[in-house]
Design an enzyme around this catalytic site. Structure first.
Site, PDB file in Angstrom:
ATOM      1  N   GLY A 167      -8.187  -6.794   5.166  1.00 13.10           N
ATOM      2  CA  GLY A 167      -9.013  -6.925   6.370  1.00 13.10           C
ATOM      3  C   GLY A 167      -8.353  -7.674   7.505  1.00 13.10           C
ATOM      4  O   GLY A 167      -8.980  -7.912   8.532  1.00 13.10           O
ATOM      5  N   ARG A 216      -4.207  -1.239  -5.624  1.00 16.84           N
ATOM      6  CA  ARG A 216      -3.442  -2.490  -5.478  1.00 16.84           C
ATOM      7  C   ARG A 216      -3.968  -3.470  -6.515  1.00 16.84           C
ATOM      8  O   ARG A 216      -5.056  -3.300  -7.050  1.00 16.84           O
ATOM      9  CB  ARG A 216      -3.601  -3.073  -4.074  1.00 16.84           C
ATOM     10  CG  ARG A 216      -5.022  -3.377  -3.723  1.00 16.84           C
ATOM     11  CD  ARG A 216      -5.152  -3.852  -2.286  1.00 16.84           C
ATOM     12  NE  ARG A 216      -6.554  -3.965  -1.922  1.00 16.84           N
ATOM     13  CZ  ARG A 216      -6.994  -4.063  -0.686  1.00 16.84           C
ATOM     14  NH1 ARG A 216      -6.167  -4.037   0.326  1.00 16.84           N
ATOM     15  NH2 ARG A 216      -8.277  -4.180  -0.422  1.00 16.84           N
ATOM     16  N   ARG A 241      -3.291 -48.623 -12.235  1.00 14.75           N
ATOM     17  CA  ARG A 241      -3.183 -49.611 -11.151  1.00 14.75           C
ATOM     18  C   ARG A 241      -4.072 -50.789 -11.516  1.00 14.75           C
ATOM     19  O   ARG A 241      -5.271 -50.773 -11.253  1.00 14.75           O
ATOM     20  CB  ARG A 241      -3.630 -48.997  -9.828  1.00 14.75           C
ATOM     21  CG  ARG A 241      -2.708 -47.927  -9.260  1.00 14.75           C
ATOM     22  CD  ARG A 241      -3.301 -47.398  -7.967  1.00 14.75           C
ATOM     23  NE  ARG A 241      -2.365 -46.636  -7.163  1.00 14.75           N
ATOM     24  CZ  ARG A 241      -2.328 -45.303  -7.107  1.00 14.75           C
ATOM     25  NH1 ARG A 241      -3.154 -44.591  -7.841  1.00 14.75           N
ATOM     26  NH2 ARG A 241      -1.454 -44.689  -6.317  1.00 14.75           N
ATOM     27  N   ARG A 275       1.001 -50.783 -14.479  1.00 21.84           N
ATOM     28  CA  ARG A 275       1.741 -51.373 -13.373  1.00 21.84           C
ATOM     29  C   ARG A 275       1.215 -52.773 -13.090  1.00 21.84           C
ATOM     30  O   ARG A 275      -0.007 -52.976 -13.019  1.00 21.84           O
ATOM     31  CB  ARG A 275       1.574 -50.504 -12.132  1.00 21.84           C
ATOM     32  CG  ARG A 275       2.321 -51.081 -10.944  1.00 21.84           C
ATOM     33  CD  ARG A 275       2.212 -50.214  -9.735  1.00 21.84           C
ATOM     34  NE  ARG A 275       0.894 -50.314  -9.115  1.00 21.84           N
ATOM     35  CZ  ARG A 275       0.557 -49.624  -8.030  1.00 21.84           C
ATOM     36  NH1 ARG A 275       1.418 -48.777  -7.493  1.00 21.84           N
ATOM     37  NH2 ARG A 275      -0.637 -49.751  -7.505  1.00 21.84           N
ATOM     38  N   TYR A 296       8.302 -36.242 -16.733  1.00 20.14           N
ATOM     39  CA  TYR A 296       6.876 -35.958 -16.575  1.00 20.14           C
ATOM     40  C   TYR A 296       6.454 -36.097 -15.115  1.00 20.14           C
ATOM     41  O   TYR A 296       7.191 -36.675 -14.301  1.00 20.14           O
ATOM     42  CB  TYR A 296       6.036 -36.920 -17.451  1.00 20.14           C
ATOM     43  CG  TYR A 296       6.086 -38.344 -16.971  1.00 20.14           C
ATOM     44  CD1 TYR A 296       5.194 -38.824 -16.017  1.00 20.14           C
ATOM     45  CD2 TYR A 296       7.071 -39.219 -17.446  1.00 20.14           C
ATOM     46  CE1 TYR A 296       5.273 -40.113 -15.543  1.00 20.14           C
ATOM     47  CE2 TYR A 296       7.154 -40.512 -16.982  1.00 20.14           C
ATOM     48  CZ  TYR A 296       6.249 -40.963 -16.019  1.00 20.14           C
ATOM     49  OH  TYR A 296       6.329 -42.239 -15.533  1.00 20.14           O
ATOM     50  N   CYS A 354       4.547 -40.780  -9.944  1.00 12.15           N
ATOM     51  CA  CYS A 354       3.127 -41.132 -10.027  1.00 12.15           C
ATOM     52  C   CYS A 354       2.464 -41.196  -8.651  1.00 12.15           C
ATOM     53  O   CYS A 354       1.298 -41.554  -8.538  1.00 12.15           O
ATOM     54  CB  CYS A 354       2.933 -42.439 -10.773  1.00 12.15           C
ATOM     55  SG  CYS A 354       3.662 -43.839  -9.925  1.00 12.15           S
ATOM     56  N   LYS A 360       0.837  -1.203   0.000  1.00 12.14           N
ATOM     57  CA  LYS A 360       0.000   0.000   0.000  1.00 12.14           C
ATOM     58  C   LYS A 360       0.872   1.254   0.000  1.00 12.14           C
ATOM     59  O   LYS A 360       0.677   2.162  -0.813  1.00 12.14           O
ATOM     60  CB  LYS A 360      -0.895  -0.008   1.239  1.00 12.14           C
ATOM     61  CG  LYS A 360      -1.884   1.118   1.264  1.00 12.14           C
ATOM     62  CD  LYS A 360      -2.709   1.098   2.541  1.00 12.14           C
ATOM     63  CE  LYS A 360      -3.689  -0.050   2.556  1.00 12.14           C
ATOM     64  NZ  LYS A 360      -4.397  -0.180   3.823  1.00 12.14           N
ATOM     65  N   GLY A 397       7.271 -43.677  -6.989  1.00 20.61           N
ATOM     66  CA  GLY A 397       6.027 -43.895  -6.246  1.00 20.61           C
ATOM     67  C   GLY A 397       6.215 -43.203  -4.908  1.00 20.61           C
ATOM     68  O   GLY A 397       6.616 -43.819  -3.919  1.00 20.61           O
ATOM     69  N   MET A 416      -5.482  -6.842   9.168  1.00 23.84           N
ATOM     70  CA  MET A 416      -4.815  -6.037  10.199  1.00 23.84           C
ATOM     71  C   MET A 416      -5.612  -4.761  10.454  1.00 23.84           C
ATOM     72  O   MET A 416      -6.687  -4.589   9.916  1.00 23.84           O
ATOM     73  CB  MET A 416      -3.383  -5.757   9.760  1.00 23.84           C
ATOM     74  CG  MET A 416      -2.540  -7.021   9.804  1.00 23.84           C
ATOM     75  SD  MET A 416      -0.871  -6.722   9.277  1.00 23.84           S
ATOM     76  CE  MET A 416      -1.076  -6.291   7.589  1.00 23.84           C
ATOM     77  N   HIS A 470     -16.600  -7.906   2.843  1.00 24.07           N
ATOM     78  CA  HIS A 470     -15.541  -8.767   3.367  1.00 24.07           C
ATOM     79  C   HIS A 470     -15.758 -10.224   2.951  1.00 24.07           C
ATOM     80  O   HIS A 470     -14.855 -10.894   2.449  1.00 24.07           O
ATOM     81  CB  HIS A 470     -15.512  -8.642   4.897  1.00 24.07           C
ATOM     82  CG  HIS A 470     -14.511  -9.519   5.551  1.00 24.07           C
ATOM     83  ND1 HIS A 470     -14.830 -10.759   6.055  1.00 24.07           N
ATOM     84  CD2 HIS A 470     -13.184  -9.370   5.730  1.00 24.07           C
ATOM     85  CE1 HIS A 470     -13.737 -11.321   6.541  1.00 24.07           C
ATOM     86  NE2 HIS A 470     -12.731 -10.491   6.364  1.00 24.07           N
ATOM     87  N   ASN A 498       4.276 -42.051  -2.749  1.00 29.17           N
ATOM     88  CA  ASN A 498       3.465 -42.401  -1.578  1.00 29.17           C
ATOM     89  C   ASN A 498       4.249 -43.392  -0.726  1.00 29.17           C
ATOM     90  O   ASN A 498       4.444 -43.202   0.477  1.00 29.17           O
ATOM     91  CB  ASN A 498       2.137 -43.041  -2.000  1.00 29.17           C
ATOM     92  CG  ASN A 498       1.328 -42.144  -2.914  1.00 29.17           C
ATOM     93  OD1 ASN A 498       1.470 -40.928  -2.862  1.00 29.17           O
ATOM     94  ND2 ASN A 498       0.494 -42.739  -3.744  1.00 29.17           N
ATOM     95  N   GLU A 556      10.249 -46.758  -5.155  1.00 27.99           N
ATOM     96  CA  GLU A 556       9.442 -46.401  -3.988  1.00 27.99           C
ATOM     97  C   GLU A 556      10.022 -46.971  -2.707  1.00 27.99           C
ATOM     98  O   GLU A 556       9.401 -46.912  -1.648  1.00 27.99           O
ATOM     99  CB  GLU A 556       7.970 -46.789  -4.182  1.00 27.99           C
ATOM    100  CG  GLU A 556       7.741 -48.110  -4.834  1.00 27.99           C
ATOM    101  CD  GLU A 556       6.285 -48.357  -5.232  1.00 27.99           C
ATOM    102  OE1 GLU A 556       5.390 -47.583  -4.876  1.00 27.99           O
ATOM    103  OE2 GLU A 556       6.066 -49.382  -5.899  1.00 27.99           O
TER     104      GLU A 556
HETATM  105  C1  PEP Z   1       3.141 -44.800  -4.705  1.00 27.01           C
HETATM  106  O1  PEP Z   1       3.521 -45.555  -3.820  1.00 27.01           O
HETATM  107  O2  PEP Z   1       3.470 -43.614  -4.775  1.00 27.01           O
HETATM  108  C2  PEP Z   1       2.251 -45.299  -5.751  1.00 27.01           C
HETATM  109  C3  PEP Z   1       1.894 -44.552  -6.768  1.00 27.01           C
HETATM  110  O3  PEP Z   1       1.748 -46.538  -5.578  1.00 27.01           O
HETATM  111  P1  PEP Z   1       0.533 -46.892  -4.597  1.00 27.01           P
HETATM  112  O4  PEP Z   1      -0.010 -45.605  -4.085  1.00 27.01           O
HETATM  113  O5  PEP Z   1      -0.437 -47.635  -5.429  1.00 27.01           O
HETATM  114  O6  PEP Z   1       1.231 -47.717  -3.582  1.00 27.01           O
HETATM  115 MG    MG Z   2       3.319 -47.685  -4.114  1.00 24.98          MG
END
Ligand code: PEP
Ligand code: MG
Length: 947
Positions: free
Chosen positions: A111, A346, A577, A683, A924, A904, A33, A838, A113, A469, A840, A817
């Site tokens: 809003g 702004r 999957r 997979r 990717y 993935c 500001k 992987g 402060m 607001h 996860n 993974e």
């Molecule tokens: C992962 O582990 O990241 C994965 C894509 O496989 P899943 O989630 O099926 O174990």
């Molecule tokens: Mg996995």
């Protein structure tokens, strides 16, 4: 005395630039500001004179709770210059200067402060001002506002203490609105407010203007660390270290009669992005009246008729501002006795739709280039564009069934269905603790309500307009919102709302449409918008693809998902999957039969294999075989094979595999068809087998019940299943028999899948499609696993292609993974033609946090306490998991330079994780089809940021 410069006049922007080095740093120093006010002053825009106390002073204040040395002296000294510029004197009853004191951080936090207006008024000054202006009502009104604001903002007195005497007074006088209040009435209110201060704080309202100013400046600094400001910063990832500046500015008054007014405007419609001025104003009012949404405002277009010259000047200035900042501007203005003053400009907050339209249009108008346009939209906004809306038929049905409830201003687009609650704390509680879908309903919202608004699926207010607001905050966070539904009567005491004879109580369901402004009773079904109809977004995403280095692929199991992914711009399937198809009701019996007979059959097959190996080697159990022995061994093998052939277990096992094969072939064919010309990563089976069988507890109960009741039918089958499930039981199934380990222990399952993949690919090719299958082996931890499994599978692929007489382009690769796989990537890359992270599992195994339980048990606490900044299952942990990934890419590519690398795990759709994948050179990211559009933008933004 320190010679550090803590204070800059609005006309000292050049000095600020010299000190800060860049415009971005000036914004850091003076706040957005302050920097813009100074910039506008330089551009000759009529800005009331003033000064800015820097964010550096705020940070110094936070450490010691004291203004830094020399700061206040500089304020006083510069205030003298402001007095000269304004031609008025602070605290002088004969020619008083009044000032406002406002916060202003580098990034706007609307809003969040504090602001105090009319500082400098006291009993004496008020008298003087009445004489000067001849407008007693205006002065008394301004004075009571100051007492109110200093009381609430600076002294922390609850708003209710000020509301009560005003409401009581109006009732006693029979007034309906504030406009009926006379000068004498406001003087009474000021008296009552001063009494409130005395009672609540035990001291008198400060008459010294300098004391008022000092207290206000401190309150602004303090408000940087208010709960709502901190919540907001967490949400917007604004660092705590930035601090806020304080702007002290000459007051100009919109409440000096009918030739005065005040308003807020956007240079384009912040809801739709349309290039038309959008805003509202009030004649004879002060700024907060507009933003609070308490009085009904006029549309900005009406100003053209009411004050044509002012409108023309205003239009000209705002157009110049937009050209100067090359972005949609959100301005505040005041007209004092026919003179226009600009109080603020702004970059305007806008809905997702508006962000896209404005970015697109500004490129078309030649105001910005495509790359700038790509930075003007956030991935989250793209995500909002794909949010569901109500289906037309559901809306029609709701109307005919009489479930239409009310209509208000369509303040933030999108549909929401939830149970209503009337205060922010309950909204937050119901959402957090009971996981309810909630809609927050209020007469209007205040900054204190933000935590509820963030927890809500939708917001409904009965008062306020499109710049209130509620509207501004909802739009920014993409929460569907309807405001100003004035037919609704909200009874906060009885916790219910009613409209046209229909009543909805707290906890009951409503459906609201922030795009149309309509509200319905009950739950309406929602549908997903069609991206292809959103032409501007498609164009923008096309620009994104031109600059990205990362491709975006999708995780899709079924042809319909693959098709959606392709429509959304995916350049491949990064994860199918396969086991998801096993769960289909019609297939589950065969899948279960396969699992139940796998162990027995495999034992027999392993026995034969052992004998065949011995025969080939001419040695059995350490002893050489003579010709007689060999004959006998061959006979034994034949007999064993006969046994297998006639074994009910083996028959059931192979029959199940035979039945599943064509089904999988059909699944894969559909994917190749939908993704013709693009890679499809399939997979092989990954989860522990017990996941396909009923739970041990259920089976135990069933068997016990059958036995207790003496029922024999089905008992044997259930008992057998129980034996199998008991045999498969593992203490840590996620670290047990799954992924490639299944490929080693029960190789026929993966073999069947690879056969199905290649038969489908060959058939697709024969039918004119262009399939690019990539076979992905999950959960590899040691290269020897791949050595064992992959060659057999590759041979099947080749055999199928030879038999079909076609060749398809294919790859074999693995998921990374398990940390060991990442660390030994060089060895693994000898076999794998591609890596797919992987993340996860990689996050689970790197942290040692169970992905199934951690969020429920302790991760929330970790994030709340700041032990972890983010949940690592949502946003990739760059320092740990990310480091493993970086190493794997580097070492993998040293062995196989053209190694294809992707991700993935769920992180593939998270903007920060996408940026990291860009940095480590992934080819990717793969994410859910719905996140593909946002990932395309995130990939482009990463490329623009890092090259
Ligand atoms: C992962 O582990 O990241 C994965 C894509 O496989 P899943 O989630 O099926 O174990
Ligand atoms: Mg996995």
């Amino acid at each position: 005395m320190s010679d550090k410069k803590w204070v800059y006049l609005f006309n000292e922007v050049a000095q600020a630039e010299e000190y800060a080095g860049s415009w971005d740093n000036v914004r850091g120093l003076l706040g957005g500001k302050g920097a813009n006010l100074a910039d506008m002053t330089r551009a000759g825009v009529p800005v009331p004179p003033g000064l800015t106390i820097t964010t550096e002073a705020c940070n110094a204040f936070q450490d010691s709770r004291q203004f830094p040395e020399g700061m206040w002296d500089q304020v006083l000294e510069n205030l003298k210059t402001v007095e000269q510029q304004a031609g008025k004197k602070f605290g002088d009853p004969n020619n008083p200067l009044l000032v406002s004191c406002r916060s202003g951080a580098k990034f706007s936090m609307p809003g969040m402060m504090d602001t105090v207006l009319n500082i400098g008024l006291n009993d004496e000054v008020a008298k003087g001002m009445v004489e000067l202006t001849g407008d007693e009502r205006f002065v008394e009104d301004s004075y009571r506002r100051l007492v109110h604001m200093l009381g609430t903002v600076v002294m922390g007195i609850d708003d209710e203490h000020f509301e009560e005497p005003l409401v009581a007074y109006k009732q006693q006088k029979g007034y309906k609105s504030d406009t009926e209040m006379t000068a004498a009435d406001w003087a009474e209110i000021t008296k009552a407010y001063k009494e409130v201060v005395r009672q609540q704080k035990g001291f008198d309202f400060p008459q010294d203007p300098y004391k008022q100013l000092e207290l206000a400046a401190k309150a602004v600094f303090d408000s940087w660390n208010s709960k709502r400001a901190i919540d907001y910063r967490r949400r917007e990832a604004i660092p705590d270290s930035l601090g806020t500046a304080v702007n002290i500015q000459t007051m100009v008054f919109g409440n000096m009669g009918n030739d005065s007014g005040t308003g807020v405007a956007f240079t384009r419609d912040p809801q739709t992005g349309e290039n038309v001025m959008f805003g509202e104003y009030l004649i004879n009012a002060q700024g907060e009246d507009v933003v609070a949404g308490i009085r009904n405002t006029s549309k900005i277009s009406a100003l053209q008729e009411e004050m044509p010259e002012v409108y023309e000047q205003f239009f000209d200035i705002t157009e110049r501002l937009e050209q100067h900042y090359k972005d949609l501007q959100d301005v505040e203005f005041t007209i004092e006795h026919g003179k226009l003053w600009m109080l603020q400009t702004r970059n305007g907050k806008r809905s997702a739709k508006a962000a896209i339209t404005v970015a697109h249009d500004m490129v078309m108008e030649g105001l910005i280039n495509k790359n700038t346009a790509l930075t003007r939209v956030s991935p989250e906004q793209i995500d909002q564009m794909l949010h569901p809306h109500f289906s037309i038929s559901d809306v029609e049905n709701a109307r005919t069934e009489g479930r239409y409830f009310a209509k208000g201003v369509n303040a933030s687009p999108g549909a929401a269905v939830g149970r209503i609650y009337f205060d922010a704390d309950t909204v937050e509680k119901k959402h957090n603790e009971e996981k309810q879908d909630v809609i927050m309903v209020r007469p209007f919202t205040k900054p204190d309500d933000v935590h509820g608004m963030l927890a809500a699926k939708g917001i409904l207010t009965s008062e306020g307009g499109a710049t209130s607001h509620a509207a501004v905050v909802a739009r920014q966070f993409g929460v569907p919102c309807v405001v100003g539904a004035s037919e609704i009567n909200i009874d906060m005491n009885k916790r219910k709302m009613s409209c046209n004879g229909v009543t909805v109580s707290e906890g009951e369901w409503i459906s609201l449409d922030g795009t149309t402004g309509e509200v319905f009773v009950g739950q309406l079904g929602m549908t997903t918008p069609d991206l292809s109809e959103q032409k501007e977004l498609m164009t923008l995403l096309g620009w994104a693809d031109e600059v990205s280095r990362l491709q975006v692929w999708a995780n899709a199991d079924y042809p319909k998902d693959a098709k959606r992914a392709r429509d959304y711009g995916a350049k491949g399937i990064g994860l199918c999957r396969t086991e998801h198809m096993f769960f289909e009701i019609s297939r589950l019996p065969d899948v279960q039969s396969m699992i139940m007979n796998a162990e027995e059959t495999q034992k027999m097959l392993n026995g034969v294999e052992r004998l065949e190996t011995a025969l080939a080697a001419g040695r059995l159990e350490g002893r050489s075989l003579n010709e007689e022995d060999k004959k006998a061994l061959q006979a034994e093998i034949d007999a064993e094979k006969d046994i297998i052939k006639n074994s009910p277990n083996a028959q059931a096992y192979f029959k199940a595999l035979e039945k599943i094969l064509p089904l999988q072939r059909g699944d894969f064919y559909g994917l190749f068809e939908a993704m013709t010309g693009l890679p499809v990563i399939i997979r092989l089976i990954d989860p522990p087998l017990h996941e396909f069988l009923p739970s041990m507890e259920d089976l135990l109960t069933e068997v016990a019940t059958l036995k207790a009741k003496g029922i024999t039918e089905g008992l044997e089958e259930k008992s057998h299943m129980l034996d199998v499930v008991t045999g498969l039981h593992e203490s840590n199934p996620m670290m047990g028999l799954r992924g490639i380990r299944l490929g080693i222990v029960y190789p026929d399952i993966m073999k069947m899948q690879v056969r199905a993949i290649f038969e489908a690919a060959c058939d697709a090719k024969l039918n004119g499609f262009d399939p690019h299958p990539e076979v992905m082996i999950p959960l590899t931890g040691h290269v020897n696993e791949l050595k064992e499994v992959q060659p057999t599978l590759v041979k099947i692929a080749k055999d199928v292609m030879a038999a079909k007489g076609v060749n398809v382009d294919y790859k074999f690769g693995t998921m990374i993974e398990i940390p060991r796989a990442a660390v030994t990537a060089a060895e693994i890359a000898e076999y794998a033609e591609f890596f797919s992270f992987g993340t996860n599992d990689l996050t689970q195994m790197t942290f040692g946090y169970s992905r199934d339980d951690a969020e429920r048990t302790f991760l929330g606490v970790y994030v709340d306490q700041g032990i972890l900044v983010k949940n690592p299952f949502q946003q990739l942990d760059r320092d740990g998991v990310g480091r493993l990934m970086k190493l794997a890419v580097k070492e993998g590519r040293e062995v196989r330079p053209n190694l294809e690398v992707g991700i993935c795990g769920e992180h593939g759709g998270d903007p920060s994780s996408i940026e990291f994948c860009h940095l480590i050179g992934n080819n990717y990211v793969s994410c859910s089809p719905f996140r593909v559009p946002l990932a395309r933008l995130a990939a482009a933004q990463a490329a623009l940021k890092h090259g």
